[in-house]
Enzyme design. Structure first.
Site, PDB file in Angstrom:
ATOM      1  N   CYS A   1       0.799  -1.234   0.000  1.00 16.31           N
ATOM      2  CA  CYS A   1       0.000   0.000   0.000  1.00 16.31           C
ATOM      3  C   CYS A   1       0.829   1.280   0.000  1.00 16.31           C
ATOM      4  O   CYS A   1       0.768   2.050  -0.958  1.00 16.31           O
ATOM      5  CB  CYS A   1      -0.934   0.001   1.208  1.00 16.31           C
TER       6      CYS A   1
ATOM      7  N   ARG B   1       5.118  -8.709  -0.418  1.00 17.70           N
ATOM      8  CA  ARG B   1       5.158  -7.623  -1.403  1.00 17.70           C
ATOM      9  C   ARG B   1       5.946  -6.432  -0.851  1.00 17.70           C
ATOM     10  O   ARG B   1       5.659  -5.950   0.233  1.00 17.70           O
ATOM     11  CB  ARG B   1       3.733  -7.208  -1.787  1.00 17.70           C
TER      12      ARG B   1
HETATM   13  C1  UGA Z   1      -1.539   0.500   5.535  1.00 17.95           C
HETATM   14  C2  UGA Z   1      -2.383   1.416   6.426  1.00 17.95           C
HETATM   15  O1  UGA Z   1      -1.880   1.416   7.760  1.00 17.95           O
HETATM   16  C3  UGA Z   1      -3.853   0.998   6.444  1.00 17.95           C
HETATM   17  O2  UGA Z   1      -4.617   1.913   7.189  1.00 17.95           O
HETATM   18  C4  UGA Z   1      -4.350   0.950   4.995  1.00 17.95           C
HETATM   19  O3  UGA Z   1      -5.693   0.489   4.937  1.00 17.95           O
HETATM   20  C5  UGA Z   1      -3.481   0.015   4.185  1.00 17.95           C
HETATM   21  O4  UGA Z   1      -2.105   0.469   4.229  1.00 17.95           O
HETATM   22  C6  UGA Z   1      -3.977   0.049   2.768  1.00 17.95           C
HETATM   23  O5  UGA Z   1      -3.935   1.121   2.152  1.00 17.95           O
HETATM   24  O6  UGA Z   1      -4.540  -0.950   2.298  1.00 17.95           O
HETATM   25  P1  UGA Z   1      -0.457  -1.962   5.866  1.00 17.95           P
HETATM   26  O7  UGA Z   1       0.258  -1.685   4.584  1.00 17.95           O
HETATM   27  O8  UGA Z   1      -1.171  -3.251   6.053  1.00 17.95           O
HETATM   28  O9  UGA Z   1      -1.577  -0.804   6.129  1.00 17.95           O
HETATM   29  O10 UGA Z   1       0.610  -1.884   7.039  1.00 17.95           O
HETATM   30  P2  UGA Z   1       1.094  -0.798   8.103  1.00 17.95           P
HETATM   31  O11 UGA Z   1       0.925  -1.351   9.451  1.00 17.95           O
HETATM   32  O12 UGA Z   1       0.523   0.526   7.841  1.00 17.95           O
HETATM   33  O13 UGA Z   1       2.657  -0.759   7.793  1.00 17.95           O
HETATM   34  C7  UGA Z   1       3.136  -0.281   6.528  1.00 17.95           C
HETATM   35  C8  UGA Z   1       4.648  -0.267   6.527  1.00 17.95           C
HETATM   36  O14 UGA Z   1       5.148   0.739   7.391  1.00 17.95           O
HETATM   37  C9  UGA Z   1       5.302  -1.568   7.005  1.00 17.95           C
HETATM   38  O15 UGA Z   1       6.380  -1.872   6.142  1.00 17.95           O
HETATM   39  C10 UGA Z   1       5.797  -1.264   8.400  1.00 17.95           C
HETATM   40  O16 UGA Z   1       6.923  -2.015   8.754  1.00 17.95           O
HETATM   41  C11 UGA Z   1       6.142   0.215   8.255  1.00 17.95           C
HETATM   42  N1  UGA Z   1       6.105   0.954   9.533  1.00 17.95           N
HETATM   43  C12 UGA Z   1       4.941   1.120  10.184  1.00 17.95           C
HETATM   44  C13 UGA Z   1       7.279   1.507  10.024  1.00 17.95           C
HETATM   45  O17 UGA Z   1       8.368   1.385   9.445  1.00 17.95           O
HETATM   46  N2  UGA Z   1       7.231   2.221  11.193  1.00 17.95           N
HETATM   47  C14 UGA Z   1       6.063   2.406  11.866  1.00 17.95           C
HETATM   48  O18 UGA Z   1       6.090   3.091  12.928  1.00 17.95           O
HETATM   49  C15 UGA Z   1       4.891   1.839  11.358  1.00 17.95           C
END
Ligand code: UGA
Length: 448
Positions: free
Chosen positions: A260, A345
């Site tokens: 995403c 992914r």
């Molecule tokens: C993200 C959004 O959080 C959701 O609200 C949204 O619905 C979704 O995309 C989407 O558009 O479908 P997701 O990709 O499942 O969700 O995962 P996240 O928990 O947001 O993490 C995304 C990335 O950011 C991961 O690689 C994670 O490791 C990284 N991340 C997250 C960090 O590096 N630091 C953080 O503090 C949080």
């Protein structure tokens, strides 16, 4: 209500299952027959905590159905959700071909008034596009409305997020149409915002972009912490206590991956460009994110490869003097792009492992659920059945995904198994002082 959900990817499968669990009759449609056959046998295409149980329960109760029969599902449904993939094109633009194909399919079978809801993440204006495609292709004189109802669930906590979202956004052309969606979500009892279709579409991108910006911001601060001697863990704590900022999404590390954020940020930059707006801030967010892996690899190389005598001419790049990782056994903990998912992914593990392999390292890896998917992308590494097997004989351990079980390991045992006690922690899951006291050569992000 009778609902049809088209597309059984992450969003479609979870949304359909949750709507069924809330008491609706839901048919989930996919054109891939094998996927539907598997779902009908309760074999999940993805790992998502709680999903399998919920699917089974609703299939048994005859509220949830999986089928390839688009015609039957469209004809029965009052509300049709479009949940198909919206991958990126090479230029960052969102590829709407699956959305278009779906709209044409709906147009072919529409037989009376329907509400058609875009739940896929789609750029501003896609509601108009869907309306136009259906208008141009429908054979029946049926009326319909197109609504935008973006999804905010996260992988790994998708069921909880779908049942208990922070908010529900309904972008509808009229109040009456919005009320129908309100009824569907009423039992969830969460704040609902009714707005126009354009704004709803934009809310989704603005939310993801803001979260990605938080991550890149804190990663940039982490780099400056490394240079100045400040500690990112304490800095983040201190910053996050400000209620206007908060602690969420301020974990410094290897940056964001997954299906995403990277694509959505690029898509928003592209949309802005179409309207002659140069979204420099988001371009920087992407650039900072891109540099995370090379920064981490540099830390690994600098510590693992003994510095060579200074060459006569100062040169850069491992071939010209930084040495390489030939023959080093490197253990990898975590392969999925984040914990609690088997999704590979845009996982940082792929990028990191490929660089390490190129430099001659031997890779042993473990992930609680993603190994099966990883094998298809990373065939040239050894897969282990536990973190302890990874540690056995390793010259270093590299932590890429912060699975909870890695925080609970017997580190004494890990150290005794390793050839050399190097740990490179890309997600800052351990306490620096404790690790060094235990005798590890421990390096993490934004902490000296
Ligand atoms: C993200 C959004 O959080 C959701 O609200 C949204 O619905 C979704 O995309 C989407 O558009 O479908 P997701 O990709 O499942 O969700 O995962 P996240 O928990 O947001 O993490 C995304 C990335 O950011 C991961 O690689 C994670 O490791 C990284 N991340 C997250 C960090 O590096 N630091 C953080 O503090 C949080």
């Amino acid at each position: 209500m009778n609902i049809c959900v088209i597309g059984t990817g992450y969003v479609g499968l979870v949304t359909g299952t949750v709507f069924a669990d809330l008491g609706n009759e839901v048919i989930c449609i996919d054109k891939v027959k094998e996927k539907i056959d598997s779902l009908n046998k309760s074999i999940m295409p993805i790992y998502e905590p709680g999903l399998e149980e919920m699917v089974k329960r609703n299939v048994i109760d005859k509220r949830l159905f999986f089928s390839t029969d688009l015609q039957g599902a469209v004809e029965r449904a009052e509300i049709i959700f479009i949940c198909v993939g919206t991958p990126p094109k090479d230029n960052g633009e969102t590829d709407l071909s699956f959305v278009e194909e779906t709209a044409k399919g709906i147009a072919k079978y529409i037989n009376g008034y329907k509400i058609i809801v875009n739940k896929s993440t789609v750029p501003v204006g896609t509601g108009d596009f869907v309306r136009q495609v259906i208008e141009n292709n429908k054979t029946d004189n049926a009326n319909f409305d197109v609504v935008s109802n973006p999804e905010f669930l996260r992988e790994g906590s998708a069921i909880t997020d779908a049942l208990s979202p922070d908010r529900i956004i309904i972008g509808a052309p009229t109040k009456q149409v919005a009320v129908k969606l309100l009824e569907l979500y009423a039992t969830i009892g969460k704040p609902m915002l009714i707005t126009d279709v354009y704004s709803a579409e934009m809310i989704k991108y603005a939310s993801n972009a803001f979260l990605a910006m938080k991550i890149s911001f804190i990663n940039a601060i982490a780099d400056i912490c490394e240079l100045t001697g400040a500690n990112i863990t304490d800095v983040t704590k201190g910053v996050g206590y400000d209620s206007r900022i908060g602690h969420a999404f301020l974990n410094a590390g290897l940056g964001f991956g997954g299906s995403c954020f990277p694509k959505d940020i690029q898509s928003l930059v592209h949309t802005a460009e179409r309207f002659s707006y140069d979204f420099k801030l988001l371009k920087d967010v992407l650039d900072i994110n891109k540099e995370r892996v090379s920064h981490f690899i540099k830390i690994i190389r600098d510590k693992l490869v003994p510095a060579e005598p200074a060459p006569a001419v100062v040169s850069r790049g491992h071939k010209q003097g930084m040495g390489d990782l030939q023959g080093k056994v490197i253990g990898i903990l975590g392969l999925s792009f984040k914990p609690d998912t088997d999704d590979m992914r845009d996982a940082k593990s792929v990028e990191i492992i490929n660089i390490l392999l190129n430099e001659g390292a031997v890779i042993k890896a473990y992930d609680p659920v993603a190994i099966e998917n990883a094998r298809k992308i990373l065939p040239d590494i050894y897969y282990c059945t536990s973190p302890y097997e990874v540690a056995d004989g390793a010259d270093a351990i590299v932590i890429i995904t912060e699975w909870r079980e890695f925080k609970l390991l017997n580190m004494e045992r890990i150290k005794n198994l390793m050839s050399k006690p190097f740990i490179f922690d890309g997600r800052n899951i351990y306490d620096t002082e404790r690790m060094r006291k235990m005798g590890f050569e421990y390096y993490s992000i934004g902490r000296l």
